[in-house]
Design a protein around this motif. Structure first.
Motif, mmCIF file in Angstrom:
data_model
loop_
_atom_site.group_PDB
_atom_site.id
_atom_site.type_symbol
_atom_site.label_atom_id
_atom_site.label_comp_id
_atom_site.label_asym_id
_atom_site.label_seq_id
_atom_site.Cartn_x
_atom_site.Cartn_y
_atom_site.Cartn_z
ATOM 1 N N ASN B 187 -45.552 -35.986 0.212
ATOM 2 C CA ASN B 187 -44.348 -36.744 0.526
ATOM 3 C C ASN B 187 -44.082 -36.837 2.024
ATOM 4 N N GLN B 189 -44.915 -38.832 4.140
ATOM 5 C CA GLN B 189 -44.552 -40.173 4.598
ATOM 6 C C GLN B 189 -43.743 -40.922 3.535
ATOM 7 N N PHE B 191 -40.708 -42.116 3.228
ATOM 8 C CA PHE B 191 -39.673 -42.302 4.252
ATOM 9 C C PHE B 191 -38.261 -42.309 3.675
ATOM 10 N N ASN B 192 -38.108 -42.758 2.455
ATOM 11 C CA ASN B 192 -36.777 -42.743 1.854
ATOM 12 C C ASN B 192 -36.296 -41.321 1.640
ATOM 13 N N SER B 211 -53.517 -36.176 5.622
ATOM 14 C CA SER B 211 -54.289 -36.991 6.570
ATOM 15 C C SER B 211 -53.393 -37.592 7.650
ATOM 16 N N ALA B 219 -43.524 -38.456 13.825
ATOM 17 C CA ALA B 219 -42.714 -39.613 13.429
ATOM 18 C C ALA B 219 -41.959 -39.316 12.130
ATOM 19 N N TYR B 223 -37.890 -39.382 11.628
ATOM 20 C CA TYR B 223 -37.097 -39.993 10.549
ATOM 21 C C TYR B 223 -35.920 -39.097 10.167
ATOM 22 N N ARG C 133 -42.765 -47.883 7.490
ATOM 23 C CA ARG C 133 -43.197 -47.943 8.890
ATOM 24 C C ARG C 133 -43.275 -46.545 9.462
ATOM 25 N N SER C 134 -44.306 -46.279 10.232
ATOM 26 C CA SER C 134 -44.457 -44.948 10.824
ATOM 27 C C SER C 134 -43.242 -44.577 11.669
ATOM 28 N N SER C 135 -42.709 -45.535 12.416
ATOM 29 C CA SER C 135 -41.569 -45.227 13.276
ATOM 30 C C SER C 135 -40.262 -45.642 12.614
ATOM 31 N N PRO C 136 -39.241 -44.785 12.677
ATOM 32 C CA PRO C 136 -37.961 -45.154 12.071
ATOM 33 C C PRO C 136 -37.275 -46.305 12.807
ATOM 34 N N TYR C 137 -37.742 -46.627 13.997
ATOM 35 C CA TYR C 137 -37.076 -47.678 14.768
ATOM 36 C C TYR C 137 -37.733 -49.046 14.581
ATOM 37 N N ARG C 140 -37.866 -52.700 9.200
ATOM 38 C CA ARG C 140 -38.123 -52.131 7.880
ATOM 39 C C ARG C 140 -38.031 -53.156 6.742
ATOM 40 N N MET C 166 -40.754 -48.818 -2.815
ATOM 41 C CA MET C 166 -40.914 -47.565 -2.089
ATOM 42 C C MET C 166 -40.191 -46.386 -2.719
ATOM 43 N N GLN C 167 -39.217 -46.655 -3.591
ATOM 44 C CA GLN C 167 -38.526 -45.531 -4.201
ATOM 45 C C GLN C 167 -37.945 -45.930 -5.545
ATOM 46 N N ARG C 186 -48.964 -44.726 1.166
ATOM 47 C CA ARG C 186 -48.202 -43.508 1.489
ATOM 48 C C ARG C 186 -47.473 -42.954 0.262
ATOM 49 N N ASN C 187 -47.334 -43.773 -0.763
ATOM 50 C CA ASN C 187 -46.682 -43.318 -1.992
ATOM 51 C C ASN C 187 -47.670 -43.104 -3.135
ATOM 52 N N ASN C 190 -46.744 -40.107 -4.830
ATOM 53 C CA ASN C 190 -45.306 -39.918 -5.055
ATOM 54 C C ASN C 190 -45.117 -39.956 -6.573
ATOM 55 N N MET C 210 -54.507 -42.912 1.517
ATOM 56 C CA MET C 210 -55.506 -43.063 2.596
ATOM 57 C C MET C 210 -56.426 -41.861 2.701
ATOM 58 N N ARG C 240 -58.860 -42.926 5.665
ATOM 59 C CA ARG C 240 -58.772 -42.436 7.042
ATOM 60 C C ARG C 240 -60.033 -41.636 7.362
ATOM 61 N N ASN C 248 -58.605 -48.829 9.489
ATOM 62 C CA ASN C 248 -58.993 -47.916 8.428
ATOM 63 C C ASN C 248 -60.488 -48.086 8.203
#
Lengths: 339, 339, 339, 339
Positions: B187, B189, B191-192, B211, B219, B223, C133-137, C140, C166-167, C186-187, C190, C210, C240, C248
């Motif tokens: 988990n 990444q 992000f939620n 990975s 990052a 978050y 997104r890797s960065s929260p800024y 989205r 995503m969730q 990334r999920n 999950n 990945m 990766r 990738n």
């Protein structure tokens, strides 16, 4: 299965043992090293090893299930010790520090480094004279002339020399001047080079290939041993993984693993393993706590002017602190082991 | 660029600062945490930060070149300390040991483990009640009922609870019973989930994705921080590489790197990082020497009967030795740091 | 062992079968999907499956040695077909192209893309409205409002919608507007999200994590299937590894492997898999020849202005050529398969 | 910067050009190959290349920003063609198939394979006579005697020979009998071997190191070129990644990348790249669609009896189908390229 023969074992006896081994469903390979004679027996048939143990000429016989036989701790429980002469020994009972520049650059540099090491009680100096470089246009080292003065000053001060050999033809050239032949990560599976180093009576420091599994790493050591040289030092130096913030990914898990599976001494090269000067000391200390028997450290009087690898090289001041901490760590470990 | 606002900063002042930031070519994001108010400003224009530093309502302004801003040590030089109450603190000045079973299995196990930890002066207990498992048919943990008795016995003994949260809906359920929320590698990444944990006032122990690059790892912490929670513990737990002799490849290089780049405390989980019981102690000690601020250790009274991960779990006897050695290692480090 | 029950199987009969399974040393898990009822039986005891096959209520029983049972081709030899309605089907007999922008940006973009796809006879459009997104800024995504107009224009033109969820809380929100739920890399583990998607009656396009092994990838699919949803599309999108010249490392070996081991359709996402626009077409064609049943392609009228992933996105002109070549490749494959 | 000199360039002119290059802040390396004379100039100063282009003796001068100069397509836009004689050419305009056993085992095997290849119109045969093996106890190949009959039967039938060379001393031995020297993955950074192969007038098929980045791979080719041999074939053969269901992870992304960055022909070895017989054909076809100029295929009359690599070797019947499909694929590609 591994059979150790008596020194007095006669050719007829060897032939008879080989016959017996073949009958049992195994394929024997005769291995003579400087100090011993073995039959490495490959196969998986069930056999009562006592029937072989009783044959004339057999000193001992062992079940070795590991795929790599001679380097396995399944038969040689006591770790290998390597005597370099003049009181310098590599073993599991005492932590070894080898240090020196990435590349030998000139005689003045050697003189200063030797003097520094002597004052610090470091008895092995590393230094490259044949340099493997990714680009054909980069500095490839001073060659054998550099080795001559490197060796001269070390010998005058009781310091042992370790330097990388890159090809078979260099072995004879380097032989008079080195105390340990180093095999670099790019040659870790250069099997012809390993075979030839098996015929030499000086120790070999074998670096792990940057993508070698540990089984392959031990197989490379098995090449050297099975060609006749029992004096091998394994050296973890980082693997290639996805992280790009450091040069390599130092795999310290390898250290307890290799010490568990093999009787050979295990070193670590944190300078290449992390490749960032500020992180070399913590990684050297970490390697020691993981169980390493020694470290290779890149040091230079003025790393920012080094011909290669300056970014991962300690200056003398930094090295002094690292040496002191490693010695304190070693003392702590020894207390634990003697509990 | 990172702007820290005064606690007394008025809405009008904030608006004015935001205007000024936008004029300078930056995109500001307002971040309110439990204790502070920041403007994270993304961009690369040249700006004289003094012109912003003088605006009413600004406490301080920093140039932060790292892509991850709030977790960077470029602005917060003093490391983050996390106070868990009752004298339990996570910081860089004192080594923390958290230990416990992989899975909470039953109340008796909890009672025995708590009693053991208390005797050993360990003040944080780990234990899974929601278990991420590769196979849907494997044991997925006792759930919230398990957490209740886990928490009850810990609290009765002054021991803090860390347990993994797998989804947003579990946060509220778990909140009354845990002291630290753990985010697992799968988990890292999600992000939620990270966003929601940013809204909680309890610390988060964030494991590195198997990975994840270190930039991605930071990052993920960013978050949580940018959603409002400054109490984050980073935890290296091994990456996925090619070696198959151990479960993961513990990347100890990450430890000096993370401590250098971030102000957050950095832990290590050697149990998952190597995954072989015999190698857990050396890797725990190695992590400490690499600079870790704490370790997570899997322990169990009878590892061979554990519901999960028994092969990497220390029994109580082994744990006692590991705790003692870690404490000796910590003492040695402290001497160095106080030199 | 996998037992398929008859639709008419009575509760008493199920109970009796479960008893019998347990007696045989297996642990049964009852799985009800929209169309079938299974007992997934975990264990390794020897059992004569005919004794179970004869029990009342049993439709069929299979030996499945793979660790992932329901997704295995060991019991379902005929590949899964997924019917999306209006003549759009995903299967191994016909190559599917899904295309669209990385992110849905505005209604005009959707209108233009839908019109382009319709002219090109592409019947599935991809587009992100929740963006990990890797960065929260970073941007989205437009969220559910974007999905509404995305869906409206697709439906008006007979084009199916695939978009990333995503969730868990987004499933219900998105349900009315999507035809395929996409799970991002990334999920991929999950598990709570996978469980919930198992309860939905729309297909799931599951991207490989990945760093997921193929066994783990199939286990993630097993989560969805065992929670009730048989409509799963596997999607290779790059792993990766150490190479940094592309985003990738597309692992096309995975395609013949997955088609061999599973009955599920297998897609490929060459846009993420290589991440460089010029290399997307050759990699899409390569994926097809490796056996992929479909591709996901990122396209945009003006990639250089795209809100995300422009560097790996084909413009419409490039897409036309790629579509044409993929169709020629598909025709060639069909000839071979019908030989 | 790369300067190509005229064939008629006089020593004085060379000296003058070198002076000028040094003045400009570059370090020149003189490279003479069988057909050309170059100055490879390393540096990053700004220079008006026209001032050098006008010097007597200069044929042409190019800005080459890639770190690998001579193998870059930045100066040689037209791809390299390699003429093997008797009408056999390796180039980007026609797909090459090379096939044969992993190891040469005996003369009968060679006779049967040659006859099969001739009937199938395959004009290059591969076969190992020096075998790099992880274990020193495994079969290491027939050696030079095997090569002699291998070569004899190929030459009698107009078939070209490619075989692996493992060390410098083998070059001279093998020279009379091979048409292409192959460098294996374990020697991809054996720089001394590469240097020596640069002095040979026969082509070199260079396999990518199993953990070589593409920059390193091209640097290895640069070694050969800069030592004098322009006839180099690059070959992707799979990298080492985490997946264990197949032998290696074939990195087909490398193919469009290498064709984009270098003028050298690019081959693929799907037999090693995936290592599973059933998946070799799809991966060969995939490599072709990714843009490969040729493939190396392992074939054997009875793979199950092969001395090595049987599990990844096609039998003759399978090979016939693969050859036919590769030819159909090639025809389709040619149509596209001639559009």
């Amino acid at each position: 299965m591994l059979i150790q023969l008596k020194q007095t074992c006669l050719p007829d006896q060897v032939a008879c043992i080989i016959d017996k081994v073949k009958e049992s469903g195994y394929k024997p390979a005769s291995v003579k090293t400087a100090s011993n004679h073995y039959l490495v027996c490959i196969g998986s048939a069930e056999v009562d090893i006592r029937t072989i143990g009783h044959l004339p000429g057999v000193k001992d016989v062992y079940v070795v299930e590991d795929s790599n036989k001679l380097v396995s701790r399944q038969w040689r429980v006591n770790p290998t010790q390597i005597d370099l002469g003049e009181g310098v020994t590599i073993s599991r009972t005492q932590f070894t520090i080898a240090a020196g520049p990435c590349s030998i650059e000139n005689e003045e540099q050697v003189i200063k480094t030797v003097s520094f090491l002597k004052k610090q009680n470091i008895s092995i100096m590393r230094g490259g004279i044949f340099k493997p470089r990714s680009s054909p246009y980069a500095f490839r080292g001073l060659g054998i002339d550099g080795l001559k003065f490197f060796s001269k000053h070390c010998r005058a001060n009781g310091i042992k020399v370790v330097s990388e050999v890159m090809q078979v033809s260099q072995i004879e050239l380097m032989y008079p001047y080195v105390d340990i032949f180093q095999v670099g990560t790019r040659n870790a599976q250069n099997f012809n080079l390993l075979d030839e180093l098996g015929k030499v009576d000086k120790p070999v420091l074998l670096k792990r290939g940057m993508s070698s599994t540990l089984t392959e790493f031990l197989a490379s050591a098995e090449y050297i041993f099975s060609s006749g040289n029992e004096k091998i030092i394994l050296c973890e130096r980082g693997i290639r993984a996805f992280e790009k913030e450091y040069r390599n990914t130092l795999d310290l898990n390898a250290i307890p693993y290799l010490k568990d599976k093999s009787h050979l001494p295990v070193f670590c090269d944190p300078s290449h393993g992390v490749g960032v000067r500020e992180y070399v000391e913590p990684m050297a200390l970490a390697a020691q706590m993981a169980g390493a028997d020694g470290v290779l450290l890149e040091i230079h009087e003025t790393p920012e002017k080094a011909a290669s690898d300056g970014q991962q090289t300690l200056n003398f001041q930094e090295a002094i602190q690292t040496f002191r901490r490693l010695r304190m760590g070693d003392a702590m470990r020894k207390n634990w082991w003697n509990d």
